[in-house]
Motif scaffolding. Sequence first.
Motif, PDB file in Angstrom:
ATOM      1  N   LEU A  77       0.742  -1.130  -0.054  1.00 18.59           N
ATOM      2  CA  LEU A  77       0.042  -0.017   0.085  1.00 18.59           C
ATOM      3  C   LEU A  77       0.924   1.190  -0.168  1.00 18.59           C
ATOM      4  N   THR A  78       0.713   2.292  -0.968  1.00 18.89           N
ATOM      5  CA  THR A  78       1.605   3.133  -1.130  1.00 18.89           C
ATOM      6  C   THR A  78       0.695   4.506  -1.516  1.00 18.89           C
ATOM      7  N   LYS A  79       1.224   5.700  -0.917  1.00 20.60           N
ATOM      8  CA  LYS A  79       0.549   6.928  -1.240  1.00 20.60           C
ATOM      9  C   LYS A  79       0.645   7.428  -2.711  1.00 20.60           C
ATOM     10  N   PRO A  80      -0.357   7.863  -3.407  1.00 19.65           N
ATOM     11  CA  PRO A  80      -0.279   8.195  -4.736  1.00 19.65           C
ATOM     12  C   PRO A  80       0.644   9.312  -4.928  1.00 19.65           C
ATOM     13  N   ASN A  81       1.128   9.691  -5.968  1.00 17.92           N
ATOM     14  CA  ASN A  81       2.022  10.741  -6.611  1.00 17.92           C
ATOM     15  C   ASN A  81       1.743  11.356  -7.680  1.00 17.92           C
ATOM     16  N   ILE A  82       1.877  12.686  -7.771  1.00 16.24           N
ATOM     17  CA  ILE A  82       1.613  13.399  -8.857  1.00 16.24           C
ATOM     18  C   ILE A  82       2.863  14.060  -9.384  1.00 16.24           C
ATOM     19  N   ASP A  83       3.432  13.838 -10.445  1.00 20.12           N
ATOM     20  CA  ASP A  83       4.577  14.409 -10.650  1.00 20.12           C
ATOM     21  C   ASP A  83       5.931  14.293  -9.773  1.00 20.12           C
ATOM     22  N   GLY A  84       5.763  13.063  -9.022  1.00 19.43           N
ATOM     23  CA  GLY A  84       6.735  12.852  -8.252  1.00 19.43           C
ATOM     24  C   GLY A  84       6.631  13.190  -6.717  1.00 19.43           C
ATOM     25  N   ALA A  85       5.529  13.830  -6.448  1.00 17.78           N
ATOM     26  CA  ALA A  85       5.288  14.504  -5.225  1.00 17.78           C
ATOM     27  C   ALA A  85       4.113  13.403  -4.584  1.00 17.78           C
ATOM     28  N   THR A  86       4.319  13.084  -3.601  1.00 19.23           N
ATOM     29  CA  THR A  86       3.249  12.293  -2.570  1.00 19.23           C
ATOM     30  C   THR A  86       1.990  13.146  -2.423  1.00 19.23           C
ATOM     31  N   LEU A  90      -4.843  11.774  -0.545  1.00 21.52           N
ATOM     32  CA  LEU A  90      -5.561  10.891  -1.312  1.00 21.52           C
ATOM     33  C   LEU A  90      -5.548   9.440  -0.650  1.00 21.52           C
ATOM     34  N   PRO A  91      -6.414   8.535  -1.060  1.00 24.06           N
ATOM     35  CA  PRO A  91      -6.240   7.178  -0.331  1.00 24.06           C
ATOM     36  C   PRO A  91      -4.997   6.438  -0.834  1.00 24.06           C
ATOM     37  N   LEU A  92      -4.762   5.409  -0.069  1.00 22.64           N
ATOM     38  CA  LEU A  92      -3.531   4.899  -0.591  1.00 22.64           C
ATOM     39  C   LEU A  92      -3.913   3.775  -1.613  1.00 22.64           C
ATOM     40  N   GLU A  93      -2.998   3.229  -2.422  1.00 21.67           N
ATOM     41  CA  GLU A  93      -3.109   2.541  -3.802  1.00 21.67           C
ATOM     42  C   GLU A  93      -2.507   1.299  -3.373  1.00 21.67           C
ATOM     43  N   ASN A  94      -3.096   0.150  -3.908  1.00 22.99           N
ATOM     44  CA  ASN A  94      -2.532  -1.042  -3.659  1.00 22.99           C
ATOM     45  C   ASN A  94      -1.897  -1.713  -4.856  1.00 22.99           C
ATOM     46  N   ASN A  95      -0.669  -1.750  -4.832  1.00 23.61           N
ATOM     47  CA  ASN A  95       0.246  -2.341  -5.844  1.00 23.61           C
ATOM     48  C   ASN A  95       0.653  -3.811  -5.523  1.00 23.61           C
ATOM     49  N   VAL A  96       0.753  -4.653  -6.736  1.00 20.86           N
ATOM     50  CA  VAL A  96       1.125  -6.020  -6.259  1.00 20.86           C
ATOM     51  C   VAL A  96       2.312  -6.266  -7.416  1.00 20.86           C
ATOM     52  N   THR A  97       3.221  -7.208  -6.922  1.00 17.40           N
ATOM     53  CA  THR A  97       4.251  -7.585  -7.758  1.00 17.40           C
ATOM     54  C   THR A  97       4.592  -8.951  -6.885  1.00 17.40           C
ATOM     55  N   ASP A  98       5.812  -9.484  -7.603  1.00 21.46           N
ATOM     56  CA  ASP A  98       6.137 -10.983  -7.256  1.00 21.46           C
ATOM     57  C   ASP A  98       7.659 -10.848  -7.135  1.00 21.46           C
TER      58      ASP A  98
END
Length: 242
Positions: A77-86, A90-98
């Motif tokens: 879970l990460t904070k979204p960013n716009i042009d590199g700025a957090t 805004l709500p947290l974004e869920n990112n999935v990887t392996d």
Amino acid sequence: MKKGRIIWIIVICFLLITILRSCSDDRHITQKQAEKIANDLMGGGVTFVETKKISATNIHYVFTDSKGNTFSIISTLTKPNIDGATVEILPLENNVTDDYSHAVLACNEDAIMEILEKYELDDYLKGKISTSYSFSLETYIGTPEENQKIVNNFVAAAVEIDTLLSMTYDRDYRKKTKYPYDSYKFAGMSLGFNKILEKKDIPEICVDIAHFEFSTTADTRWTVDSLYEEIKKDLDKVELAE
């Protein structure tokens, strides 16, 4: 500014945040969802092992594949960013990887080292296999005959390692899933040729480096001929005897 206008701005901001939140997934994926992802990636045959909660924003769902390799589907879970700025509001974004390809290298490190030793390449290894998505071998430019021998040994070893790993992985999965999926890193191997510099501030310089990625399907496994041609494309400054 009039009081009514301030109220309207507050209302609009609240509505905007609500809309953004409705479009966002600020929760971790579940174990069941992780199992589906793992099976989709590997084409089935995975077994759930455990859940590791690294932190409130980082969870690892651990699996083994049909060959006994242990890997993780990672929910962050990460904070979204716009042009590199957090953007804190805004709500947290869920990112999935392996970490599949990195994990497979780590699980087979001893066997890979045996293959490198077999072809007299172990002294050229830079770093540890288990700490990187790709590992590299480095040597110095020699005569065309010496260069050719190293390239031949590198290719032969790499093909054996590719067969040993026999990875099965859907490289196009990120295009098929609804989750923001990050799988751009994949295991590979490289060969670098350096040149010793005399009377310079730096003792040596890399002249050429060839890199390839390990195969991920049965019909794309490397052969000695196909990998040799791939490696030669990158070695335009190294003279080979052939």
